[in-house]
Design an enzyme around this catalytic site. Structure first.
Site, PDB file in Angstrom:
ATOM      1  N   ALA A   1      10.484   3.077  -2.174  1.00 48.90           N
ATOM      2  CA  ALA A   1      11.827   2.489  -2.319  1.00 48.90           C
ATOM      3  C   ALA A   1      11.738   1.089  -2.921  1.00 48.90           C
ATOM      4  O   ALA A   1      12.593   0.694  -3.729  1.00 48.90           O
ATOM      5  CB  ALA A   1      12.527   2.442  -0.960  1.00 48.90           C
ATOM      6  N   ALA A   2      10.697   0.340  -2.573  1.00 48.99           N
ATOM      7  CA  ALA A   2      10.578  -1.034  -3.088  1.00 48.99           C
ATOM      8  C   ALA A   2      10.287  -1.022  -4.599  1.00 48.99           C
ATOM      9  O   ALA A   2      10.857  -1.812  -5.356  1.00 48.99           O
ATOM     10  CB  ALA A   2       9.479  -1.788  -2.340  1.00 48.99           C
TER      11      ALA A   2
ATOM     12  N   PRO B   1       0.832  -1.202   0.000  1.00 50.27           N
ATOM     13  CA  PRO B   1       0.000   0.000   0.000  1.00 50.27           C
ATOM     14  C   PRO B   1       0.873   1.261   0.000  1.00 50.27           C
ATOM     15  O   PRO B   1       1.881   1.306   0.696  1.00 50.27           O
ATOM     16  CB  PRO B   1      -0.809  -0.113   1.297  1.00 50.27           C
ATOM     17  CG  PRO B   1      -0.408  -1.375   1.968  1.00 50.27           C
ATOM     18  CD  PRO B   1       0.677  -2.032   1.184  1.00 50.27           C
TER      19      PRO B   1
ATOM     20  N   ASP C   1      15.175   3.409   4.409  1.00 49.59           N
ATOM     21  CA  ASP C   1      14.228   2.620   3.607  1.00 49.59           C
ATOM     22  C   ASP C   1      14.952   1.909   2.463  1.00 49.59           C
ATOM     23  O   ASP C   1      14.828   0.695   2.287  1.00 49.59           O
ATOM     24  CB  ASP C   1      13.130   3.511   3.010  1.00 49.59           C
ATOM     25  CG  ASP C   1      12.096   3.936   4.046  1.00 49.59           C
ATOM     26  OD1 ASP C   1      12.382   3.811   5.247  1.00 49.59           O
ATOM     27  OD2 ASP C   1      11.016   4.407   3.642  1.00 49.59           O
TER      28      ASP C   1
ATOM     29  N   ALA D   1       1.863   3.828   3.407  1.00 50.11           N
ATOM     30  CA  ALA D   1       1.482   3.124   4.633  1.00 50.11           C
ATOM     31  C   ALA D   1       2.652   2.960   5.590  1.00 50.11           C
ATOM     32  O   ALA D   1       2.485   2.463   6.691  1.00 50.11           O
ATOM     33  CB  ALA D   1       0.914   1.756   4.284  1.00 50.11           C
ATOM     34  N   GLY D   2       3.855   3.326   5.166  1.00 45.96           N
ATOM     35  CA  GLY D   2       5.020   3.125   6.030  1.00 45.96           C
ATOM     36  C   GLY D   2       5.740   1.822   5.736  1.00 45.96           C
ATOM     37  O   GLY D   2       6.639   1.422   6.468  1.00 45.96           O
TER      38      GLY D   2
END
Ligand code: MEV
Length: 313
Positions: free
Chosen positions: A110-111, A101, A152, A104-105
């Site tokens: 970054a992903a 999401p 992150d 959402a933290g």
């Protein structure tokens, strides 16, 4: 061609916000959610195109000078630049599938950049090493956040639990005793650059008081590292509660997060805190044995949008 690359999300266990100011923080990969990029050949002359598979109206981003304020296009541009790709762009269609999401933290930004840079460099038969990948994803993070600490991108690129401190060599964390967290989503989000900006203004206005809070958070991260590495994980609970209290003092919690943390503790969690940028997004609660389901249910009944179990280590 059929190439794909994946990147997992992340969870911050201790130290968010203070990490931006040089204090240590602890983060772990979150394998329950991931971003995936698939690569196919595009029509001749199409250049690099990025397609968002899951968006309501799938949109196609062409990587050109006009789109470089888009994080995905910017990632592709930086990869081509790093590989010194000269001349016409390769004709490749990259499609994003992500279960992370946004906001959402969980480190969605970054992903997604990591998966894209991995996929594109692999398709060009020159896969990036982790250090180069980390630099590229950090540069893209600057576009989202302004002043990212780098935690992150580091945890997502290296896929290891990290004890992270700015400007310090990477320290990975060993976790001899796995422990269980309930991860819950508050149901609303605030962009990280807003909370990071507000903490920056608070620090500028009251450097001594806020600087002390950063140091207290740094001390918690160091203590947590010792406890995790010695397998004394139940003792992390009170440290999480204390870290949450200090994040409240930094004004990055809110009523909903505070209430959900309280609900988790009342249902038997050993400790609970917000995780990530705050004012919405995630909280994490440490649980043991049979408390797991009780805490998860209590959080859902109290209004959490989502709550799931994650084993760390
Ligand atoms: C965001 O995941 C964590 C923050 O500490 C910002 C950062 O470290 O860049 C809030």
């Amino acid at each position: 061609m059929h190439i794909q690359a994946t990147a997992y999300g992340k969870l911050i266990l201790f130290g968010e916000h203070a990490v931006v100011y040089g204090q240590p923080a602890i983060a772990v990969p979150l394998t329950a959610v991931s971003a995936r990029i698939t690569v196919e050949n595009g029509p001749p002359g199409s250049g690099v195109q990025i397609v968002l598979a899951e968006s309501d109206a799938p949109s196609r981003i062409l990587v050109d000078d006009q789109t470089l304020d888009n994080a995905l296009a910017y990632t592709a541009h930086l990869v081509l630049q790093h590989l010194e790709y000269s001349g016409a762009q390769p004709d490749l269609k990259l499609t994003l599938h992500s279960s992370i999401p946004i906001g959402a933290g969980f480190g969605s930004g970054a992903a997604v950049s990591t998966a894209l840079a991995r996929a594109l460099s692999t398709a060009l038969e020159r896969p990036l090493d982790k250090a180069a990948l980390n630099d590229i994803v950090y540069t893209v993070e600057e576009l989202h956040h302004g002043t990212p600490s780098g935690i992150d991108n580091t945890v997502i690129v290296y896929e290891k639990p990290v004890f992270f401190q700015r400007e310090e060599a990477l320290t990975t964390l060993s976790i001899p005793e796995p422990f269980t967290l309930i991860v819950a989503h508050a149901g609303h989000t605030t962009p990280t650059h807003i909370t990071v900006g507000d903490v920056g203004r608070l620090f500028a206005a009251e450097p001594s008081r806020i600087g002390t809070i950063f140091e207290q958070i740094g001390t918690l991260s160091r203590t947590a590292r010792r406890l995790i590495e010695s397998g004394s994980t139940a003792a992390l609970g009170p440290l999480m509660n204390e870290n949450h209290r200090l994040l409240q003092a930094l004004t990055v919690s809110d009523e909903i997060l505070d209430r959900l943390c309280e609900v988790a503790r009342e249902a038997g969690a050993l400790g609970a805190k917000l995780s990530g940028g705050g004012r919405g997004g995630n909280l994490i609660a440490l649980v043991e044995g049979n408390q797991e389901e009780m805490v998860r249910r209590a959080l859902l009944v109290a209004g959490a949008a989502r709550a799931f179990t994650s084993t760390v280590g």
